[in-house]
Design a protein around this motif. Sequence first.
Motif, PDB file in Angstrom:
ATOM      1  N   SER A  87      -6.445   1.012   0.605  1.00  0.00           N
ATOM      2  CA  SER A  87      -5.345   0.104   0.946  1.00  0.00           C
ATOM      3  C   SER A  87      -5.393  -1.086  -0.004  1.00  0.00           C
ATOM      4  O   SER A  87      -6.447  -1.406  -0.563  1.00  0.00           O
ATOM      5  CB  SER A  87      -5.450  -0.378   2.397  1.00  0.00           C
ATOM      6  OG  SER A  87      -6.626  -1.152   2.592  1.00  0.00           O
TER       7      SER A  87
ATOM      8  N   LEU B 190      -5.509   7.649  -1.444  1.00  0.00           N
ATOM      9  CA  LEU B 190      -4.639   8.237  -0.421  1.00  0.00           C
ATOM     10  C   LEU B 190      -5.409   8.540   0.861  1.00  0.00           C
ATOM     11  O   LEU B 190      -4.857   8.472   1.960  1.00  0.00           O
ATOM     12  CB  LEU B 190      -3.994   9.516  -0.956  1.00  0.00           C
ATOM     13  CG  LEU B 190      -2.948   9.317  -2.062  1.00  0.00           C
ATOM     14  CD1 LEU B 190      -2.659  10.640  -2.758  1.00  0.00           C
ATOM     15  CD2 LEU B 190      -1.663   8.721  -1.492  1.00  0.00           C
TER      16      LEU B 190
ATOM     17  N   SER C 230      -0.586   6.815   7.161  1.00  0.00           N
ATOM     18  CA  SER C 230       0.506   6.982   6.193  1.00  0.00           C
ATOM     19  C   SER C 230       1.064   8.406   6.258  1.00  0.00           C
ATOM     20  O   SER C 230       0.344   9.375   6.025  1.00  0.00           O
ATOM     21  CB  SER C 230       0.007   6.689   4.776  1.00  0.00           C
ATOM     22  OG  SER C 230       0.938   7.141   3.821  1.00  0.00           O
TER      23      SER C 230
ATOM     24  N   SER D 294      -4.656   9.786   8.621  1.00  0.00           N
ATOM     25  CA  SER D 294      -4.086   8.642   7.917  1.00  0.00           C
ATOM     26  C   SER D 294      -2.946   8.054   8.742  1.00  0.00           C
ATOM     27  O   SER D 294      -2.255   8.768   9.476  1.00  0.00           O
ATOM     28  CB  SER D 294      -3.561   9.072   6.542  1.00  0.00           C
ATOM     29  OG  SER D 294      -2.928   7.986   5.884  1.00  0.00           O
TER      30      SER D 294
ATOM     31  N   SER E  84       0.838  -1.216   0.000  1.00  0.00           N
ATOM     32  CA  SER E  84       0.000   0.000   0.000  1.00  0.00           C
ATOM     33  C   SER E  84       0.862   1.250   0.000  1.00  0.00           C
ATOM     34  O   SER E  84       0.573   2.223  -0.715  1.00  0.00           O
ATOM     35  CB  SER E  84      -0.914   0.010   1.235  1.00  0.00           C
ATOM     36  OG  SER E  84      -1.991  -0.886   1.091  1.00  0.00           O
ATOM     37  N   ASN E  85       1.923   1.246   0.800  1.00  0.00           N
ATOM     38  CA  ASN E  85       2.809   2.412   0.840  1.00  0.00           C
ATOM     39  C   ASN E  85       3.558   2.595  -0.481  1.00  0.00           C
ATOM     40  O   ASN E  85       3.825   3.725  -0.892  1.00  0.00           O
ATOM     41  CB  ASN E  85       3.806   2.279   1.988  1.00  0.00           C
ATOM     42  CG  ASN E  85       3.202   2.680   3.322  1.00  0.00           C
ATOM     43  OD1 ASN E  85       2.282   3.487   3.373  1.00  0.00           O
ATOM     44  ND2 ASN E  85       3.698   2.107   4.395  1.00  0.00           N
TER      45      ASN E  85
ATOM     46  N   SER F 134       0.687  10.112   2.819  1.00  0.00           N
ATOM     47  CA  SER F 134      -0.634  10.692   2.531  1.00  0.00           C
ATOM     48  C   SER F 134      -0.829  12.004   3.281  1.00  0.00           C
ATOM     49  O   SER F 134      -1.337  12.990   2.721  1.00  0.00           O
ATOM     50  CB  SER F 134      -1.735   9.699   2.911  1.00  0.00           C
ATOM     51  OG  SER F 134      -1.707   8.563   2.082  1.00  0.00           O
TER      52      SER F 134
ATOM     53  N   SER G 227       1.899   9.630  -5.437  1.00  0.00           N
ATOM     54  CA  SER G 227       2.183  10.972  -4.918  1.00  0.00           C
ATOM     55  C   SER G 227       3.182  11.707  -5.808  1.00  0.00           C
ATOM     56  O   SER G 227       3.126  12.945  -5.914  1.00  0.00           O
ATOM     57  CB  SER G 227       2.714  10.902  -3.486  1.00  0.00           C
ATOM     58  OG  SER G 227       3.982  10.266  -3.440  1.00  0.00           O
TER      59      SER G 227
ATOM     60  N   ARG H 247       1.102   4.396  -2.613  1.00  0.00           N
ATOM     61  CA  ARG H 247       0.981   5.800  -2.205  1.00  0.00           C
ATOM     62  C   ARG H 247       2.196   6.610  -2.655  1.00  0.00           C
ATOM     63  O   ARG H 247       2.050   7.737  -3.147  1.00  0.00           O
ATOM     64  CB  ARG H 247       0.831   5.892  -0.689  1.00  0.00           C
ATOM     65  CG  ARG H 247      -0.469   5.288  -0.155  1.00  0.00           C
ATOM     66  CD  ARG H 247      -0.628   5.543   1.333  1.00  0.00           C
ATOM     67  NE  ARG H 247      -1.768   4.809   1.856  1.00  0.00           N
ATOM     68  CZ  ARG H 247      -1.675   3.688   2.563  1.00  0.00           C
ATOM     69  NH1 ARG H 247      -0.478   3.171   2.826  1.00  0.00           N
ATOM     70  NH2 ARG H 247      -2.760   3.068   2.990  1.00  0.00           N
ATOM     71  N   ASN H 248       3.382   6.051  -2.472  1.00  0.00           N
ATOM     72  CA  ASN H 248       4.598   6.759  -2.882  1.00  0.00           C
ATOM     73  C   ASN H 248       4.613   7.021  -4.383  1.00  0.00           C
ATOM     74  O   ASN H 248       4.991   8.105  -4.834  1.00  0.00           O
ATOM     75  CB  ASN H 248       5.840   5.946  -2.493  1.00  0.00           C
ATOM     76  CG  ASN H 248       6.205   6.115  -1.029  1.00  0.00           C
ATOM     77  OD1 ASN H 248       6.132   7.212  -0.493  1.00  0.00           O
ATOM     78  ND2 ASN H 248       6.596   5.039  -0.377  1.00  0.00           N
TER      79      ASN H 248
END
Length: 302
Positions: free
Chosen positions: A127, A123, A46, A44, A4-5, A49, A12, A8-9
Amino acid sequence: MSFSNDVRNEISTSVNDKDRRFACLYGMLLFCRTLSREHICFQSESRVSAELFSNLFEAVFKYRPAAGEHIRRNGAVLYNCEVEGENAEAVFQKYRLADGARVIDSEIIATNSLGVFTAGVFLACGSVNDPAKEYHLEFACPDEGLASQLVVLLNDIGATAKTMLRRGQNIVYIKGSESIEDTLTFIGASQCTLELMNMKIYKDIRNKANRIANCDAANIDKVVKAAMKQIEDIKLIDKAVGIESLSEELREVAQLRLENTDMSLQEIGENLSEPISRSGVNHRFQKLAKMADELRNGGSIK
């Protein structure tokens, strides 16, 4: 770092112009925890995020939200970004948000910004599981209406999205690997899509290898059991009348089997003084088996 990260990375880094920032922030705002004219709270687990929300908000509204952290009982860090007063009112004016109802306004987002908007939604509340374990992507939506609208949006891009209620929360989820691939590509995570596809190929190859190995093991067991039965028959015949009393063709396969317990029928056939086929060898062993059965039943070999 979780899958998931990774997603997101990747997404972004793709939010890099005015229109994309506006669309992404819209998705994050609309699906954030608290959204009212007096108070907006984006939460979040994260950091990526939370930092992106603050950066986008500052780029669009020239104001940086108040940021904070809260450590949960399980040790996870919850990042908070809060906007209040006239700054919250400015959000409602700019995005034409309605009081008391969260509605995706398609007129705000140009067609080529839908993917960036959906990236913002991910974001805010999305997930995705590690594809090495299972194929599952979900959005924990703040209300039922938004969940229904998100399902329509995802289905329009070809993904098969469904809803469920989990501990009072509206969840939009996707299970199929191809639908998850389509969704990740749509929100700008093409590298993560490739990673998922590579993992799927690896799992398919591994499963095929396991099936082949299991099949080979089953075949080996079958060959060993057949060989042990043949040896048992031959020893019974030898004890009763002696192998020497057998015809030359039966005597030769019997001796080869006793001396080579691990030989296949084909290998025995190839090692005879006059080689024969696998079926020919099997036919001779059937004759020996019939003789052994007659002896077990108290008869004699004819």
